[in-house]
Structure formats: structure tokens, C-alpha cells
Write a protein that holds these residues in place. Structure first.
Motif, PDB file in Angstrom:
ATOM      1  N   LEU A 127      21.029  35.519 -58.056  1.00 25.53           N
ATOM      2  CA  LEU A 127      20.281  34.533 -58.827  1.00 25.53           C
ATOM      3  C   LEU A 127      18.944  35.091 -59.292  1.00 25.53           C
ATOM      4  O   LEU A 127      18.512  34.841 -60.419  1.00 25.53           O
ATOM      5  CB  LEU A 127      20.076  33.274 -57.993  1.00 25.53           C
ATOM      6  CG  LEU A 127      19.423  32.084 -58.683  1.00 25.53           C
ATOM      7  CD1 LEU A 127      20.245  31.641 -59.885  1.00 25.53           C
ATOM      8  CD2 LEU A 127      19.263  30.922 -57.703  1.00 25.53           C
ATOM      9  N   ARG A 128      18.280  35.871 -58.426  1.00 25.66           N
ATOM     10  CA  ARG A 128      16.984  36.415 -58.821  1.00 25.66           C
ATOM     11  C   ARG A 128      17.118  37.299 -60.065  1.00 25.66           C
ATOM     12  O   ARG A 128      16.329  37.196 -61.006  1.00 25.66           O
ATOM     13  CB  ARG A 128      16.369  37.221 -57.676  1.00 25.66           C
ATOM     14  CG  ARG A 128      14.982  37.758 -58.026  1.00 25.66           C
ATOM     15  CD  ARG A 128      14.408  38.670 -56.966  1.00 25.66           C
ATOM     16  NE  ARG A 128      13.986  37.936 -55.786  1.00 25.66           N
ATOM     17  CZ  ARG A 128      14.604  38.002 -54.618  1.00 25.66           C
ATOM     18  NH1 ARG A 128      15.690  38.756 -54.489  1.00 25.66           N
ATOM     19  NH2 ARG A 128      14.159  37.324 -53.588  1.00 25.66           N
ATOM     20  N   SER A 129      18.136  38.136 -60.081  1.00 28.43           N
ATOM     21  CA  SER A 129      18.361  38.996 -61.246  1.00 28.43           C
ATOM     22  C   SER A 129      18.715  38.174 -62.476  1.00 28.43           C
ATOM     23  O   SER A 129      18.242  38.439 -63.590  1.00 28.43           O
ATOM     24  CB  SER A 129      19.493  39.993 -60.943  1.00 28.43           C
ATOM     25  OG  SER A 129      19.161  40.814 -59.851  1.00 28.43           O
ATOM     26  N   GLU A 130      19.530  37.155 -62.255  1.00 28.18           N
ATOM     27  CA  GLU A 130      19.960  36.297 -63.360  1.00 28.18           C
ATOM     28  C   GLU A 130      18.777  35.583 -64.003  1.00 28.18           C
ATOM     29  O   GLU A 130      18.679  35.495 -65.234  1.00 28.18           O
ATOM     30  CB  GLU A 130      20.969  35.283 -62.837  1.00 28.18           C
ATOM     31  CG  GLU A 130      21.467  34.286 -63.861  1.00 28.18           C
ATOM     32  CD  GLU A 130      22.399  33.251 -63.248  1.00 28.18           C
ATOM     33  OE1 GLU A 130      22.565  32.177 -63.863  1.00 28.18           O
ATOM     34  OE2 GLU A 130      22.938  33.509 -62.152  1.00 28.18           O
ATOM     35  N   LEU A 131      17.861  35.089 -63.185  1.00 27.25           N
ATOM     36  CA  LEU A 131      16.746  34.312 -63.711  1.00 27.25           C
ATOM     37  C   LEU A 131      15.777  35.176 -64.501  1.00 27.25           C
ATOM     38  O   LEU A 131      15.182  34.717 -65.483  1.00 27.25           O
ATOM     39  CB  LEU A 131      16.009  33.617 -62.566  1.00 27.25           C
ATOM     40  CG  LEU A 131      16.826  32.581 -61.791  1.00 27.25           C
ATOM     41  CD1 LEU A 131      15.947  31.885 -60.776  1.00 27.25           C
ATOM     42  CD2 LEU A 131      17.459  31.580 -62.732  1.00 27.25           C
ATOM     43  N   GLN A 132      15.598  36.407 -64.073  1.00 25.35           N
ATOM     44  CA  GLN A 132      14.714  37.289 -64.816  1.00 25.35           C
ATOM     45  C   GLN A 132      15.275  37.566 -66.205  1.00 25.35           C
ATOM     46  O   GLN A 132      14.530  37.656 -67.185  1.00 25.35           O
ATOM     47  CB  GLN A 132      14.528  38.593 -64.037  1.00 25.35           C
ATOM     48  CG  GLN A 132      13.707  38.407 -62.761  1.00 25.35           C
ATOM     49  CD  GLN A 132      13.617  39.665 -61.916  1.00 25.35           C
ATOM     50  OE1 GLN A 132      14.513  40.504 -61.944  1.00 25.35           O
ATOM     51  NE2 GLN A 132      12.545  39.793 -61.159  1.00 25.35           N
ATOM     52  N   GLU A 133      16.599  37.664 -66.297  1.00 26.40           N
ATOM     53  CA  GLU A 133      17.234  37.888 -67.589  1.00 26.40           C
ATOM     54  C   GLU A 133      17.176  36.642 -68.466  1.00 26.40           C
ATOM     55  O   GLU A 133      17.055  36.729 -69.689  1.00 26.40           O
ATOM     56  CB  GLU A 133      18.690  38.313 -67.395  1.00 26.40           C
ATOM     57  CG  GLU A 133      18.858  39.658 -66.695  1.00 26.40           C
ATOM     58  CD  GLU A 133      20.316  39.976 -66.420  1.00 26.40           C
ATOM     59  OE1 GLU A 133      21.177  39.151 -66.797  1.00 26.40           O
ATOM     60  OE2 GLU A 133      20.595  41.038 -65.837  1.00 26.40           O
ATOM     61  N   GLU A 134      17.264  35.471 -67.848  1.00 25.20           N
ATOM     62  CA  GLU A 134      17.309  34.213 -68.594  1.00 25.20           C
ATOM     63  C   GLU A 134      15.927  33.714 -69.017  1.00 25.20           C
ATOM     64  O   GLU A 134      15.813  32.764 -69.787  1.00 25.20           O
ATOM     65  CB  GLU A 134      17.989  33.124 -67.748  1.00 25.20           C
ATOM     66  CG  GLU A 134      19.465  33.380 -67.463  1.00 25.20           C
ATOM     67  CD  GLU A 134      20.320  33.129 -68.693  1.00 25.20           C
ATOM     68  OE1 GLU A 134      19.797  32.577 -69.682  1.00 25.20           O
ATOM     69  OE2 GLU A 134      21.506  33.489 -68.659  1.00 25.20           O
ATOM     70  N   GLY A 135      14.885  34.316 -68.498  1.00 18.61           N
ATOM     71  CA  GLY A 135      13.547  33.878 -68.863  1.00 18.61           C
ATOM     72  C   GLY A 135      13.172  32.540 -68.255  1.00 18.61           C
ATOM     73  O   GLY A 135      12.508  31.712 -68.909  1.00 18.61           O
ATOM     74  N   ALA A 136      13.550  32.320 -67.011  1.00 19.47           N
ATOM     75  CA  ALA A 136      13.231  31.058 -66.344  1.00 19.47           C
ATOM     76  C   ALA A 136      11.724  30.904 -66.167  1.00 19.47           C
ATOM     77  O   ALA A 136      10.999  31.863 -65.895  1.00 19.47           O
ATOM     78  CB  ALA A 136      13.924  30.997 -64.985  1.00 19.47           C
ATOM     79  N   VAL A 137      11.256  29.665 -66.330  1.00 19.62           N
ATOM     80  CA  VAL A 137       9.833  29.356 -66.220  1.00 19.62           C
ATOM     81  C   VAL A 137       9.518  28.636 -64.916  1.00 19.62           C
ATOM     82  O   VAL A 137       8.523  28.929 -64.258  1.00 19.62           O
ATOM     83  CB  VAL A 137       9.378  28.481 -67.416  1.00 19.62           C
ATOM     84  CG1 VAL A 137       7.946  28.006 -67.238  1.00 19.62           C
ATOM     85  CG2 VAL A 137       9.541  29.242 -68.719  1.00 19.62           C
ATOM     86  N   CYS A 138      10.371  27.661 -64.542  1.00 16.53           N
ATOM     87  CA  CYS A 138      10.117  26.829 -63.365  1.00 16.53           C
ATOM     88  C   CYS A 138      11.369  26.710 -62.510  1.00 16.53           C
ATOM     89  O   CYS A 138      12.481  26.611 -63.042  1.00 16.53           O
ATOM     90  CB  CYS A 138       9.676  25.429 -63.776  1.00 16.53           C
ATOM     91  SG  CYS A 138       8.046  25.339 -64.524  1.00 16.53           S
ATOM     92  N   LEU A 139      11.164  26.689 -61.217  1.00 13.67           N
ATOM     93  CA  LEU A 139      12.253  26.415 -60.274  1.00 13.67           C
ATOM     94  C   LEU A 139      11.857  25.206 -59.436  1.00 13.67           C
ATOM     95  O   LEU A 139      10.739  25.146 -58.922  1.00 13.67           O
ATOM     96  CB  LEU A 139      12.525  27.629 -59.389  1.00 13.67           C
ATOM     97  CG  LEU A 139      13.756  27.553 -58.471  1.00 13.67           C
ATOM     98  CD1 LEU A 139      14.278  28.954 -58.171  1.00 13.67           C
ATOM     99  CD2 LEU A 139      13.447  26.837 -57.159  1.00 13.67           C
ATOM    100  N   PHE A 140      12.787  24.256 -59.302  1.00 15.16           N
ATOM    101  CA  PHE A 140      12.478  23.009 -58.605  1.00 15.16           C
ATOM    102  C   PHE A 140      13.291  22.891 -57.313  1.00 15.16           C
ATOM    103  O   PHE A 140      14.522  22.858 -57.347  1.00 15.16           O
ATOM    104  CB  PHE A 140      12.789  21.813 -59.505  1.00 15.16           C
ATOM    105  CG  PHE A 140      11.948  21.778 -60.741  1.00 15.16           C
ATOM    106  CD1 PHE A 140      10.704  21.169 -60.730  1.00 15.16           C
ATOM    107  CD2 PHE A 140      12.383  22.368 -61.921  1.00 15.16           C
ATOM    108  CE1 PHE A 140       9.912  21.144 -61.873  1.00 15.16           C
ATOM    109  CE2 PHE A 140      11.613  22.346 -63.061  1.00 15.16           C
ATOM    110  CZ  PHE A 140      10.368  21.735 -63.039  1.00 15.16           C
ATOM    111  N   PRO A 141      12.605  22.819 -56.172  1.00 16.09           N
ATOM    112  CA  PRO A 141      13.305  22.466 -54.931  1.00 16.09           C
ATOM    113  C   PRO A 141      13.684  20.993 -54.967  1.00 16.09           C
ATOM    114  O   PRO A 141      13.451  20.312 -55.971  1.00 16.09           O
ATOM    115  CB  PRO A 141      12.268  22.769 -53.854  1.00 16.09           C
ATOM    116  CG  PRO A 141      10.955  22.602 -54.542  1.00 16.09           C
ATOM    117  CD  PRO A 141      11.180  23.007 -55.986  1.00 16.09           C
TER     118      PRO A 141
END
Length: 339
Positions: free
Chosen positions: A270-284
Motif C-alpha cells: 500500500l505504501r508504494s501504491e499510494l506514492q504512485e497514486e499521489g495520495a494527499v490524506c489518509l483517514f483512520p
């Protein structure tokens, strides 16, 4: 609103008071409470703070289920532990909200897209966009002795272990206010069929709740407009309807639809995926540790948002809960995206 035909097929008891209504979760309880108003308060099976997907059914809940005049629940896709008890113990009418016709439905994992669903809901509550006037509710609420369900043993839902695979229909339908509008009308029709003397009260209460819901939707659309197109990561796959309604972009989820804890391999990927997707926020999420979220964003520029509560399990139960739930979700997303 049109009369509920399903209830005309069964004997309608004469209620000296409002029907005894039992609901599954805080959201359902909130919607029914809005429709009932001062006539009564619906009871709720899920404990405050409980997990809709995983709960151990208790004898006291069995008694409540068998004594209810009407059971209102979303369906087994949301509360797999409740499927068999509803089938075997409910003696009154049952309204399964996920089976109401005209709803906007989506599958788990389905990307937000234009599904022909009019999120503006620009209508006079006739639900043209939902083909609402084109059905007769024959299956929406029914006497429990005439369910016509398959033998529950053939479903292999494994209620004891709650080993429920989340595929197919996403049951978090209330996160699209358009679905809630249809539910409010259906709840009013159902209660009016059981309690004809108060049918006009239920109808008026539902209309007031519908007006408030649509006004809130318009307000939140403006609030969330700056978040459109920004990459969001959610704890579990529960926000698809919300994303479609308010044009949000969910690029990934940490867990599946039932919020089962992810493994180490999933977190690493997931960490690699999010860097590629340009994620801005993650919500618990409320009632879940944010440890997984912190592991995922470690070493990235992704911001950690406020915990979300898509089912309202941490909120004060009652008529205002549904509105508070939507407001809280929108505020958390807007705050995080704005940084």
C-alpha cells in the motif's frame, strides 16, 4: 407518497400506541426516529460503539427481535450476524432497506464513476432519477412468516466466526443521501401501513427529514468542492457512495469492506501504491487503532486525517445522528485536504 402495497397483504393490527420498532444500527435508528417523531422511539440492536460487521448476538436481543412489530435493517451484507436471527426470530413485519427498489447501488471496490445517478437530486421528492414511482414495494416490508427466503443453511455465511467475504453489493448505502431520501419515504409508508391512524404524521415527518437531508447534501457539496480530485485513502471500503455523491477520489483503502486488520504484505504494498497514486490524506477510523495508518504514511508526505465514523457508532443515538455523521465526514475530509 403512495400506499405500501406489501402491507395490504397482511392483517394490520390495531395499535393503541405506535408500533414497536427495532433497528439494526445507529443510522437506521436515526432515520426511523426522524419518521416516528413524537410517536415513539425505535430501539436498536447494535450497542453504541459496536461494530456493525461483527457482533455476538445475545439472548436479550433475541427477545427484542421476537417482540418487535417491525424490524428495520439494512440487510445481511452490513450485519451478517443478524441474518439468521431475523429469519428465524422476527415475528412481525421486516423492512430490508438494501432491497428497496430505485436505490443507487454499487459494488465493493467499484471506482467512483457516473452510474446514471443524479447526485443533485433536483426533484420534488418524486425520485424520478431512481425510478421510484415505477415499483410497488412488494418485497420491502412483509410478514415474517411469508419471507420466501432460501434455507439459510445453504448460504454458508458462517455467522459464528463472521467469516463474511465482502464482495458484491456495498451495503453502506446511507452515505449517498439520495438513497436515504428513498429510505425515509419507504419507512414512512411502512409505518403508515402498520399504523394507519398516524400515517399522515409519518408522511409529514419523512418529508421534513427529506428536505433537511437534501439541503444538507447541497451544503456539503459546496464544502467538499475543494477536495475534488485530491487523492484520499480510507481505512476500509465503506465510502464509495460518499465519494460518488461528492465527487471525491479514493485511491486506496487499508482494509476490505468488513474492516478486517491488514497484513504486513498489504501495508508494504500500500505504501508504494499510494506514492504512485499521489495520495494527499489518509483517514483512520473510529473504534480502530490508527497504528496501521501511521505505518503506511511513515516516510511520506501523506497527511493523517481525523478518524472517520461512517456508521455513526460513536455518536449519540437519535434523530440528529445521521446529519451529524455526514457533517463530521465532510468536515474531516475538508480539513485534511486544506492542510
Amino acid at each position: 407518497m403512495r400506499p405500501l402495497l406489501a402491507l395490504s397483504l397482511i392483517a394490520t393490527p390495531a395499535f393503541a400506541e405506535a408500533p414497536r420498532v427495532l433497528t439494526d444500527t445507529p443510522v437506521t435508528q436515526s432515520l426511523v426516529a426522524q419518521v416516528m417523531g413524537d410517536l415513539g422511539t425505535p430501539a436498536m440492536l447494535l450497542d453504541q460503539g459496536g461494530d456493525p460487521h461483527h457482533m455476538q448476538f445475545r439472548p436479550s436481543q433475541a427477545r427484542a427481535l421476537s417482540g418487535a412489530d417491525l424490524v428495520v435493517w439494512v440487510g445481511e451484507g452490513l450485519t451478517p450476524w443478524l441474518g439468521e436471527p431475523v429469519e428465524t426470530l422476527a415475528s412481525g413485519a421486516v423492512l430490508t432497506l438494501s432491497e428497496v427498489e430505485g436505490l443507487h447501488l454499487r459494488a465493493f471496490g467499484e471506482e467512483a464513476a457516473d452510474h446514471g445517478h443524479d447526485h443533485d437530486h433536483d426533484h420534488d421528492h418524486d425520485h424520478e432519477g431512481h425510478d421510484y414511482d415505477g415499483h410497488d414495494h412488494d418485497h420491502d416490508a412483509h410478514d415474517h412468516d411469508d419471507h420466501g427466503h432460501e434455507d439459510h443453511e445453504s448460504h454458508d455465511h458462517e455467522h459464528d466466526g463472521h467469516d463474511h467475504v465482502h464482495s458484491g453489493l456495498d451495503p453502506h448505502l446511507w452515505l449517498d443521501p439520495g438513497n436515504t431520501v428513498i429510505w425515509l419515504e419507504t419507512i414512512a409508508e411502512t409505518l403508515g401501513g402498520l399504523d394507519p391512524d398516524n400515517a399522515m404524521v409519518y408522511e409529514a415527518n419523512a418529508q421534513a427529514a427529506i428536505d433537511t437531508t437534501l439541503s444538507l447534501q447541497a451544503e456539503l457539496a459546496l464544502q467538499l468542492a475543494p477536495a475534488s480530485g485530491r487523492g484520499l485513502v480510507m481505512f476500509h471500503d465503506a465510502y464509495g457512495y460518499f465519494a460518488e455523491t461528492f465527487d471525491l477520489s479514493i485511491v486506496a483503502t487499508i482494509t476490505g469492506g468488513d474492516a478486517t486488520a491488514p497484513g504486513a504484505a498489504r501495508l508494504s504494498a500500500l505504501r508504494s501504491e499510494l506514492q504512485e497514486e499521489g495520495a494527499v490524506c489518509l483517514f483512520p477510523e473510529a473504534n480502530h487503532s490508527d497504528d496501521f495508518a501511521r505505518v503506511v504514511i511513515e516516510g511520506t508526505e501523506i497527511r493523517l486525517g481525523a478518524p472517520l465514523d461512517p456508521a455513526g457508532v460513536t455518536l449519540e443515538p437519535g434523530p440528529m445522528l445521521y446529519r451529524d455523521l455526514l457533517r463530521n465526514l465532510a468536515q474531516a475530509v475538508a480539513d485534511c485536504v486544506e492542510g
